[in-house]
Design a protein around this motif. Structure first.
Motif, mmCIF file in Angstrom:
data_model
loop_
_atom_site.group_PDB
_atom_site.id
_atom_site.type_symbol
_atom_site.label_atom_id
_atom_site.label_comp_id
_atom_site.label_asym_id
_atom_site.label_seq_id
_atom_site.Cartn_x
_atom_site.Cartn_y
_atom_site.Cartn_z
ATOM 1 N N PHE A 51 7.832 -56.502 -15.024
ATOM 2 C CA PHE A 51 6.994 -57.439 -15.758
ATOM 3 C C PHE A 51 7.849 -58.435 -16.542
ATOM 4 C CE2 PHE A 51 4.007 -58.596 -19.240
ATOM 5 C CZ PHE A 51 3.107 -59.256 -18.427
ATOM 6 N N ARG A 52 8.979 -57.968 -17.036
ATOM 7 C CA ARG A 52 9.874 -58.869 -17.778
ATOM 8 C C ARG A 52 10.345 -60.027 -16.896
ATOM 9 N NH1 ARG A 52 14.639 -55.518 -20.124
ATOM 10 N NH2 ARG A 52 14.988 -57.268 -21.535
ATOM 11 N N LEU A 53 10.622 -59.708 -15.645
ATOM 12 C CA LEU A 53 11.044 -60.756 -14.710
ATOM 13 C C LEU A 53 9.893 -61.733 -14.446
ATOM 14 C CD1 LEU A 53 12.968 -62.071 -12.680
ATOM 15 C CD2 LEU A 53 12.330 -60.301 -11.022
ATOM 16 N N LEU A 54 8.723 -61.194 -14.256
ATOM 17 C CA LEU A 54 7.549 -62.026 -14.009
ATOM 18 C C LEU A 54 7.317 -62.992 -15.180
ATOM 19 C CD1 LEU A 54 5.642 -62.056 -11.604
ATOM 20 C CD2 LEU A 54 4.166 -60.462 -12.818
ATOM 21 N N GLU B 113 3.735 -47.148 -7.127
ATOM 22 C CA GLU B 113 2.343 -47.591 -7.249
ATOM 23 C C GLU B 113 1.832 -47.636 -8.686
ATOM 24 O OE1 GLU B 113 -1.010 -46.865 -4.357
ATOM 25 O OE2 GLU B 113 0.520 -45.476 -3.616
ATOM 26 N N SER B 114 2.279 -46.668 -9.495
ATOM 27 C CA SER B 114 1.749 -46.679 -10.862
ATOM 28 C C SER B 114 2.351 -47.841 -11.658
ATOM 29 C CB SER B 114 1.948 -45.321 -11.548
ATOM 30 O OG SER B 114 3.293 -45.103 -11.834
ATOM 31 N N GLU B 115 3.611 -48.166 -11.388
ATOM 32 C CA GLU B 115 4.206 -49.337 -12.055
ATOM 33 C C GLU B 115 3.507 -50.628 -11.618
ATOM 34 O OE1 GLU B 115 8.809 -47.713 -12.494
ATOM 35 O OE2 GLU B 115 8.120 -48.512 -10.582
ATOM 36 N N LEU B 116 3.164 -50.675 -10.342
ATOM 37 C CA LEU B 116 2.449 -51.841 -9.807
ATOM 38 C C LEU B 116 1.128 -52.041 -10.560
ATOM 39 C CD1 LEU B 116 1.787 -53.952 -7.453
ATOM 40 C CD2 LEU B 116 0.741 -52.028 -6.281
ATOM 41 N N HIS B 117 0.380 -50.946 -10.687
ATOM 42 C CA HIS B 117 -0.926 -51.066 -11.339
ATOM 43 C C HIS B 117 -0.795 -51.352 -12.831
ATOM 44 C CE1 HIS B 117 -2.308 -49.131 -7.540
ATOM 45 N NE2 HIS B 117 -3.098 -50.180 -7.655
ATOM 46 N N GLU B 118 0.250 -50.809 -13.405
ATOM 47 C CA GLU B 118 0.502 -51.071 -14.815
ATOM 48 C C GLU B 118 0.671 -52.577 -15.051
ATOM 49 O OE1 GLU B 118 4.030 -49.576 -17.577
ATOM 50 O OE2 GLU B 118 3.105 -47.964 -16.395
ATOM 51 N N LYS C 120 -2.693 -54.635 -14.205
ATOM 52 C CA LYS C 120 -3.827 -54.352 -15.080
ATOM 53 C C LYS C 120 -3.572 -54.769 -16.521
ATOM 54 C CE LYS C 120 -6.233 -50.677 -12.658
ATOM 55 N NZ LYS C 120 -5.929 -49.287 -12.260
ATOM 56 N N SER C 121 -2.335 -55.106 -16.835
ATOM 57 C CA SER C 121 -2.021 -55.401 -18.232
ATOM 58 C C SER C 121 -2.686 -56.705 -18.673
ATOM 59 C CB SER C 121 -0.507 -55.483 -18.438
ATOM 60 O OG SER C 121 -0.008 -56.698 -17.948
ATOM 61 N N GLU C 122 -3.063 -56.740 -19.910
ATOM 62 C CA GLU C 122 -3.746 -57.903 -20.443
ATOM 63 C C GLU C 122 -2.824 -59.125 -20.423
ATOM 64 O OE1 GLU C 122 -5.930 -58.085 -24.530
ATOM 65 O OE2 GLU C 122 -6.532 -56.287 -23.407
ATOM 66 N N GLU C 123 -1.566 -58.855 -20.714
ATOM 67 C CA GLU C 123 -0.598 -59.946 -20.759
ATOM 68 C C GLU C 123 -0.453 -60.611 -19.395
ATOM 69 O OE1 GLU C 123 3.148 -58.674 -22.342
ATOM 70 O OE2 GLU C 123 3.725 -60.740 -22.821
#
Ligand SMILES: *Cc1c(COP(=O)(O)O)cnc(C)c1O
Length: 219
Positions: A91-94, A127-132, A135-138
């Motif tokens: 997510f930091r990269l994104l 998969e769980s990191e993907l969904h995290e 799904k995150s609000e940010e």
């Protein structure tokens, strides 16, 4: 065989829905120009510095794909022109891609890289990191990136069944995600050694280097 002949041969075997990314990493500009003159417009690189140098000196209608692992501090160098980032695995990269894209008033298309291989060395999300992430609000606040699909690399092995199984797994994650997010339309899987299997398993974007340009000396 020449680069042009290799390209023709590979293209003749690809279904129409499959996009070919010519992986030109480590190859000199004349090789890319040969592929360009044979009609190829999408090139994949795995080092930002090298991609920038090639972007500067080659025709501007080339679409540049970053297929390698991306260091956050280098995103700024490609934000002006990169067409698709395949290897997003945090997510930091994104967030960094979003921030840099904003400076150019662009929306940069990204693929989330999934870890499907057996090897511990390959990058990617589970998969769980993907969904995290999705799904995150940010995540929903990032307006200058767009997730358009998934990318993955299978284990480097002669075991076709294993490669097939890993691609199947990625395909099923992709289908489940696409069900909820209609924007998804890219499933990037398959390289020189395994792209036929990848296509059988539903890939619509293959990243092929050595079968087009010949073997590389460095990786
Ligand atoms: C180098 C590379 C490829 C292409 O590999 P070949 O075996 O030469 O086709 C594809 N995808 C990624 C992520 C790569 O780094």
């Amino acid at each position: 065989m020449s680069i042009e002949q290799n390209l023709k041969k590979i293209k003749s075997t690809l279904p129409e829905v499959v996009t070919l990314v010519a992986v030109s990493k480590t190859k000199p500009n004349p090789d890319l120009i040969e592929a360009y003159n044979a009609g190829q417009r999408i090139f994949g690189e795995n080092k930002i510095q090298e991609m920038v140098e090639k972007w500067v000196s080659l025709p501007k209608d080339i679409e540049w794909h970053m297929i390698g692992h991306v260091q956050r501090n280098k995103v700024k160098y490609m934000a002006e022109f990169v067409s698709l980032v395949h290897g997003v695995d945090s997510f930091r990269l994104l967030k960094e891609i979003d921030k840099q894209a904003k400076k150019y008033d662009r929306v940069i298309r990204c693929l989330l890289q999934m870890h499907i291989a057996e090897e511990a060395t390959k990058f990617g999300l589970n998969e769980s990191e993907l969904h995290e992430i999705i799904k995150s609000e940010e995540f929903s606040t990032l307006k200058n990136i767009k997730i358009v699909g998934l990318m993955g690399m299978a284990t480097f092995t002669e075991d076709h069944i294993q490669v097939q199984r890993e691609f199947k797994q990625l395909k099923s994650i992709y289908i489940a995600l696409k069900d909820k997010n209609k924007d998804l339309n890219v499933l990037s899987m398959g390289m020189s050694g395994d792209y036929q299997i990848a296509i059988e398993e539903g890939s619509n974007m293959v990243r092929i280097g050595s079968s087009i340009f010949g073997a590389r000396n460095r990786h």
